[in-house]
Scaffold this active site. Structure first.
Site, short mmCIF file in Angstrom:
data_model
loop_
_atom_site.label_atom_id
_atom_site.label_comp_id
_atom_site.label_asym_id
_atom_site.label_seq_id
_atom_site.Cartn_x
_atom_site.Cartn_y
_atom_site.Cartn_z
N HIS A 8 -7.41 -8.15 -13.30
CA HIS A 8 -7.31 -8.12 -11.84
C HIS A 8 -8.42 -7.31 -11.18
CE1 HIS A 8 -3.22 -8.89 -13.31
NE2 HIS A 8 -3.14 -9.69 -12.27
N GLU A 80 -4.90 -0.99 -15.57
CA GLU A 80 -6.26 -1.45 -15.92
C GLU A 80 -7.27 -0.30 -15.87
OE1 GLU A 80 -7.23 -5.18 -13.97
OE2 GLU A 80 -5.38 -6.11 -14.69
N ARG A 172 15.10 0.73 8.38
CA ARG A 172 14.52 0.42 9.70
C ARG A 172 15.33 -0.71 10.33
NH1 ARG A 172 9.35 2.30 7.62
NH2 ARG A 172 8.32 3.41 9.32
N ARG A 227 9.88 9.75 11.79
CA ARG A 227 10.86 8.69 12.05
C ARG A 227 11.99 9.14 12.97
NH1 ARG A 227 11.94 4.98 8.14
NH2 ARG A 227 13.46 4.22 9.64
N1 URA Z 1 4.36 4.25 4.94
C1 URA Z 1 5.67 4.06 4.67
O1 URA Z 1 6.02 3.59 3.59
N2 URA Z 1 6.58 4.37 5.63
C2 URA Z 1 6.22 4.84 6.83
O2 URA Z 1 7.08 5.10 7.66
C3 URA Z 1 4.84 5.06 7.10
C4 URA Z 1 3.93 4.74 6.13
#
Ligand code: URA
Length: 258
Positions: A8, A80, A172, A227
């Site tokens: 790859h 790899e 989410r 978040r």
């Molecule tokens: N990368 C992730 O996996 N989650 C996020 O909230 C931001 C970047």
């Protein structure tokens, strides 16, 4: 006989010039950006999500290869590169923080990962820890302390929840279905209570496979969002964060080679 290039990455041992340290961002576009910080850097090969450059810190060759997003492609890149002689992997990533006190622009160094991926199960059973190499963490931490002294940012050391999916696995709801499976409902709050610092998508695979294979790995990530306050990052801050993590990782690579 001419050496066959890897499946790859399309790299050969000859191209790596004896490099035993790899810097591995997820994003192929970040490889050239990292290479600019090294001496005599040059593009080696691009194939699919895997872009590779070689550069130097004085006489020390360093290979930079993008892993793409997530565990499966990360495992291919690490496999790899290891076959070509790389022993130490420093992942340069981005992340979403979940603890209230972590700010956009701060740095997270992952000491261990919650294995919310699938690829790591192909290297070791689930009761095997996804843990960083101590020397990699130490070098990243020392380097972050030096660098962040000048910046208005902090570094945090701790555990990361490392998920195969960006949306449901990181609970989410700003999605097409607005739904996550019961297994993930409440997981954001649970991880927050368990003092998990952040979410990302590669450290579980990277740490499990490197520990199992006797390789060294560490990772640092720039915080793009918290978040608790936002789901979408501000594009203007992204570039600055990426530059900070690159400088810290290169300085850490230098320490690891000493
Ligand atoms: N990368 C992730 O996996 N989650 C996020 O909230 C931001 C970047």
């Amino acid at each position: 006989m001419t050496e066959a290039a890897k499946f790859h990455l399309k790299l050969t041992q000859d191209m790596l010039q004896g490099a035993t340290i790899a810097l591995i961002p997820g994003d192929p576009a970040r490889v050239a950006q990292i290479a600019k910080h090294l001496q005599n850097s040059k593009h080696l090969v691009s194939n699919r999500e895997f872009v590779s450059y070689l550069g130097y810190i004085d006489d020390l060759p360093i290979v930079i290869t993008s892993t793409g997003i997530g565990g499966p492609s990360t495992s291919i890149a690490v496999e790899e590169l290891a076959e070509l002689g790389v022993k130490t992997f420093l992942r340069i990533g981005t992340t979403g923080a979940i603890q209230n006190n972590i700010k956009v622009g701060d740095i997270i160094i992952t000491t261990a990962a919650v294995r919310l991926d699938g690829a790591s199960l192909h290297f070791a059973p689930l009761n095997y820890p996804a843990v960083a190499d101590f020397h990699c963490v130490n070098a990243l931490y020392q380097s972050a302390q030096q660098y962040l002294e000048l910046a208005d940012a902090k570094s945090f050391l701790g555990i990361t929840a490392s998920s195969d999916t960006f949306y449901p696995g990181q609970e989410r709801y700003d999605t097409y279905s607005k739904y996550v499976l019961p297994a993930f409902q409440g997981s954001f709050d649970m991880y927050k209570k368990l003092n998990i610092l952040n979410y990302e998508m590669e450290s579980a695979t990277l740490y499990t496979m490197c520990s199992a294979l006797g390789l060294r790995a560490g990772m640092l990530a720039g915080v793009l969002i918290n978040r608790n306050y936002a789901e979408i990052p501000d594009d203007n801050v992204v570039q600055n964060i990426e530059e900070s993590v690159i400088k810290i990782a290169i300085n850490a690579a230098k320490k690891l080679a000493e």
